[in-house]
Design a protein around this motif. Structure first.
Motif, short mmCIF file in Angstrom:
data_model
loop_
_atom_site.label_atom_id
_atom_site.label_comp_id
_atom_site.label_asym_id
_atom_site.label_seq_id
_atom_site.Cartn_x
_atom_site.Cartn_y
_atom_site.Cartn_z
N LYS A 2 0.85 -1.19 0.00
CA LYS A 2 0.00 0.00 0.00
C LYS A 2 0.88 1.24 0.00
O LYS A 2 1.93 1.25 0.64
N SER A 3 0.43 2.26 -0.67
CA SER A 3 1.17 3.53 -0.67
C SER A 3 0.20 4.59 -0.15
O SER A 3 -0.90 4.75 -0.67
N LYS A 4 0.62 5.29 0.90
CA LYS A 4 -0.30 6.23 1.54
C LYS A 4 0.31 7.63 1.67
O LYS A 4 1.49 7.75 2.02
N SER A 5 -0.50 8.65 1.41
CA SER A 5 -0.04 10.04 1.54
C SER A 5 -1.17 10.90 2.06
O SER A 5 -2.34 10.56 1.88
N SER A 6 -0.81 12.02 2.65
CA SER A 6 -1.85 12.97 3.03
C SER A 6 -1.40 14.39 2.71
O SER A 6 -0.19 14.66 2.63
N ALA A 7 -2.37 15.27 2.51
CA ALA A 7 -2.05 16.67 2.21
C ALA A 7 -3.08 17.56 2.90
O ALA A 7 -4.23 17.16 3.07
N PRO A 8 -2.64 18.78 3.29
CA PRO A 8 -3.55 19.67 4.01
C PRO A 8 -4.48 20.45 3.08
O PRO A 8 -4.17 20.65 1.90
N GLY A 9 -5.58 20.92 3.64
CA GLY A 9 -6.44 21.87 2.95
C GLY A 9 -5.80 23.25 3.00
O GLY A 9 -4.68 23.41 3.49
N LYS A 10 -6.50 24.23 2.52
CA LYS A 10 -5.89 25.56 2.42
C LYS A 10 -6.92 26.68 2.63
O LYS A 10 -8.14 26.48 2.50
N ILE A 11 -6.36 27.84 2.95
CA ILE A 11 -7.17 29.08 2.95
C ILE A 11 -6.45 30.08 2.07
O ILE A 11 -5.22 30.22 2.18
N ILE A 12 -7.20 30.74 1.20
CA ILE A 12 -6.58 31.85 0.47
C ILE A 12 -6.81 33.10 1.32
O ILE A 12 -7.95 33.46 1.61
N SER A 106 -8.02 20.00 -4.23
CA SER A 106 -6.57 20.13 -4.47
C SER A 106 -5.79 19.21 -3.54
O SER A 106 -4.83 18.54 -3.97
N ALA A 107 -6.19 19.15 -2.26
CA ALA A 107 -5.47 18.28 -1.31
C ALA A 107 -5.60 16.83 -1.77
O ALA A 107 -4.67 16.03 -1.65
N CYS A 108 -6.78 16.49 -2.32
CA CYS A 108 -7.01 15.13 -2.80
C CYS A 108 -6.11 14.85 -4.01
O CYS A 108 -5.53 13.76 -4.13
N CYS A 109 -5.97 15.82 -4.91
CA CYS A 109 -5.09 15.63 -6.07
C CYS A 109 -3.64 15.45 -5.61
O CYS A 109 -2.91 14.59 -6.13
N VAL A 110 -3.21 16.26 -4.63
CA VAL A 110 -1.81 16.20 -4.19
C VAL A 110 -1.54 14.87 -3.46
O VAL A 110 -0.57 14.15 -3.77
N GLU A 127 8.04 18.44 -6.32
CA GLU A 127 7.76 19.11 -7.59
C GLU A 127 7.04 18.16 -8.57
O GLU A 127 6.09 18.55 -9.24
N GLU A 128 7.53 16.91 -8.60
CA GLU A 128 6.93 15.93 -9.50
C GLU A 128 5.47 15.66 -9.09
O GLU A 128 4.56 15.58 -9.92
N VAL A 129 5.27 15.53 -7.77
CA VAL A 129 3.91 15.29 -7.26
C VAL A 129 3.02 16.48 -7.63
O VAL A 129 1.90 16.31 -8.13
N LEU A 130 3.53 17.68 -7.40
CA LEU A 130 2.73 18.89 -7.68
C LEU A 130 2.36 18.97 -9.17
O LEU A 130 1.21 19.28 -9.51
#
Ligand code: MEV
Length: 315
Positions: A2-12, A106-110, A127-130
């Motif tokens: 399994k490969s697992k990652s997480s990313a935060p949400g954001k506020i502009i 966006s967090a889901c895409c990252v 950078e590649e992930v982004l």
């Protein structure tokens, strides 16, 4: 495996919409995350399960045939599979409410990009992930500025523009953000399309607003760098809200929420695309609780958030 990652949400914090037209925006990542787990499977299928629905499909279908908000994940899985004889199972687990401007997509895409790449490569750069995440986001929102995916990848507070990318802001300011949710879901793409129509109808007005916003963002960057007083920063938030009103992305509910936020804190504005979604109020310890209480008294869901400095995390 399994490969697992997480990313935060954001506020502009400043500059949404104008960033699509080249103006600098200021964003921060917040302490709510999306986690994505990916796993290779023996059936030649891409299956995705998430809190906004699920889908299952063979690889290599034309994207026009994928009518699902999970299309970006399908796109990334399909791209990485290439001609290999494997399926991929993807599970999304999100703490971020969808469609309200807090960067759930966006967090889901990252997180999805990192988890899927992780199935095929031992190492990948942010950078590649982004880059993959932005390509994926473009499958549902072609005109994205890339700002949201960038802050979800790197975390912290940053300025961002389409040409030069991001710059980390080492802010000396000490502030709290209270996020209030109108609970009105909307599509970023359609709100951005509405702003484009305004720009086409009244180019002179739009270009004047872009210059004002650009000047405002430069002033804010100066304030953040020098750690100047929070009420001055609040005045800039109020001014940015006027620009968002002028481009037509507000509505009665958002105006009511902004009014409460502006009365109780140092300043409040829409964050993200608008048309629904969230606003934030800028507070410190002197008015944080009072601001939260007032939103709740008026039956608005709200929470106080802190900045996430970690960004993308892979396990
Ligand atoms: C949406 O979170 C932010 C917008 O500026 C669109 C974008 O930057 O891609 C409205």
């Amino acid at each position: 495996m399994k490969s697992k990652s997480s990313a935060p949400g954001k506020i502009i914090l400043f500059g949404e919409h104008f960033v699509v037209y080249g103006v600098k925006a200021i964003l921060c990542a917040i302490n709510k995350r999306v986690s994505v787990t990916a796993e290779k499977t023996q059936d030649a299928k891409i299956s995705i399960t998430s809190n906004i629905g699920s889908m299952i499909s063979e690889p290599h279908k034309p994207l026009s045939e994928i009518a699902s908000p999970l299309k970006p994940l399908y796109y990334m899985a399909d791209k990485m599979i290439k001609d290999q004889n494997t399926g991929i199972n993807i599970v999304v687990d999100s703490e971020i409410p969808p469609g309200v401007g807090l960067g759930s997509s966006s967090a889901c895409c990252v997180a999805g990009a990192a988890a899927i790449i992780g199935l095929f490569k031992r190492e990948s750069s942010r950078e590649e992930v982004l880059n993959l995440a932005i390509q994926a986001e473009k499958t549902i929102f072609a005109n994205t500025s890339g700002a949201d995916c960038t802050v979800c990848t790197y975390g912290g507070i940053m300025s961002y523009d389409k040409i030069n990318g991001f710059e980390v802001i080492a802010s000396k300011s000490n502030f709290n953000l209270v996020v209030a949710n109108s609970n009105l879901e909307r599509s970023t793409e359609s709100v951005v399309a509405g702003v484009k129509q305004l720009k086409e109808r009244d180019g002179a007005l739009f270009s004047a607003l872009c210059s004002d916003e650009s000047k405002l963002v430069d002033d804010v960057l100066q304030l953040l760098k020098t750690g100047s007083n929070i009420s001055e920063l609040g005045q800039k938030v109020v001014r940015n809200q006027r620009h968002l009103e002028a481009i037509g992305v507000s509505n009665d509910t958002l105006r009511d929420m902004v009014k409460i936020g502006q009365r109780e804190s140092f300043g409040a504005k829409i964050t993200g695309a608008g048309g629904g979604g969230c606003i934030f109020a800028l507070a410190d310890s002197s008015n944080l609780q009072r601001t939260v209480d007032k939103f709740r008294e008026n039956n608005y869901i709200c929470f106080s958030t802190s900045i996430d400095f970690k960004g993308l995390d892979t396990f």
